[in-house]
Write a protein that holds these residues in place. Sequence first.
Motif, PDB file in Angstrom:
ATOM      1  N   ASN A 142      -3.403   5.812   5.013  1.00  0.00           N
ATOM      2  CA  ASN A 142      -3.001   5.691   6.420  1.00  0.00           C
ATOM      3  C   ASN A 142      -3.452   4.337   6.942  1.00  0.00           C
ATOM      4  O   ASN A 142      -3.855   3.460   6.152  1.00  0.00           O
TER       5      ASN A 142
ATOM      6  N   THR B 151      -0.783  10.008   8.555  1.00  0.00           N
ATOM      7  CA  THR B 151      -1.183   9.200   9.715  1.00  0.00           C
ATOM      8  C   THR B 151      -2.625   9.472  10.128  1.00  0.00           C
ATOM      9  O   THR B 151      -3.276   8.607  10.685  1.00  0.00           O
TER      10      THR B 151
ATOM     11  N   LEU C  60       1.625   9.944   1.836  1.00  0.00           N
ATOM     12  CA  LEU C  60       1.635   9.288   3.144  1.00  0.00           C
ATOM     13  C   LEU C  60       1.017  10.191   4.207  1.00  0.00           C
ATOM     14  O   LEU C  60       1.240  11.400   4.214  1.00  0.00           O
TER      15      LEU C  60
ATOM     16  N   VAL D  42       3.196   3.228   7.801  1.00  0.00           N
ATOM     17  CA  VAL D  42       2.445   3.382   6.552  1.00  0.00           C
ATOM     18  C   VAL D  42       3.363   3.101   5.362  1.00  0.00           C
ATOM     19  O   VAL D  42       2.997   2.370   4.440  1.00  0.00           O
TER      20      VAL D  42
END
Length: 338
Positions: free
Chosen positions: A218, A244, A242, A296
């Motif tokens: 992230n 956040t 992936l 990202v």
Amino acid sequence: VPHKHATFPPPSFFTPSQSIMPFIDIGCNLTDSMYQGEYNGSQKHPPDLDRVLDRAWEAGLSHIVITAGTLDEARKALEMSSDDRRLFTTVGVHPTRCKELVEAEEGMAAYIDTLLDLAKEGQKTGKVVAIGECGLDYDRLHFCDQATQLTGFEAQFVLAEETGLPMFLHNRNCAHDFVQTLQRHRHRFSQGVVHSFTGPPSEAEALLSMDAVYIGLNGCSFKTEEQLATIQSHIPLGRTLLETDAPWCDVRPTHAGHKHLQSGEEKDMFGTVKKEKWSRDKCVKGRNEPCHIRWVAAILAGVHDVPFAQVEAICHANTLACFPGLARGDKEEEEKET
């Protein structure tokens, strides 16, 4: 095949070389009070989680895994996810909250049993897809001491063992103890992801030497040139997921990885305002959102010098391999509707 209920952004969000394969955010703290407009105990604007989620779907996400760090958070996340087929959750105790587990009034074993019951209940409905967030965090020993964290971490492997669920793992400034603990218990969990990775090459190598262990990246993973070099040379896309970690770990202009956002349409999709000038249609400065998963992916594409669509496709496949419950949940929902 795109998620049947995914809402994709308008064509202006994509360049011709990009696909529209949906994103999966493997770690998002949707129960955080910032999404209720509260910052450090002070109410700054109305609750806007509904718009945060709208922006996520508009940005191309198909699934979000809500990160739970306590029993209470897991219950809240399970309730939240029950209203939306695109939301899922973890069940576990964050290392900085391990006093709640280890020093539980009813005893640690009883607390673990309650977590296990909740995880199994959520498994039946397809909503609980991982055990965690658990691990070690030696950067924040003022919240929970090292011995308590180690005890709490080791106690949670039974949850993965009993459910067969993957593990969502936290590792901060404790590589030696974390890796040794993970290696010692590797036979007790199917697969897992070490999220929000910020470590050196040696740490990445040690983690990836274990089969079916992935690394989640992230905004915090892209702060320095050293981090970017580690990602490029030691963390292959084939083992990358992936995330956040919103509302934390946003990509900032001071981060080395930000240079990969300087061109193209990934830089700013919805606009950003300070919380004092809050608008329902804008992101809040300093508060990360799942829609920023595209940043990202864009940074990773730049670091590995590959097309954006390649990052999408590989990381999407990795995520379904690590979290098979996400695919099962889709299938079960589709069967209900037919």
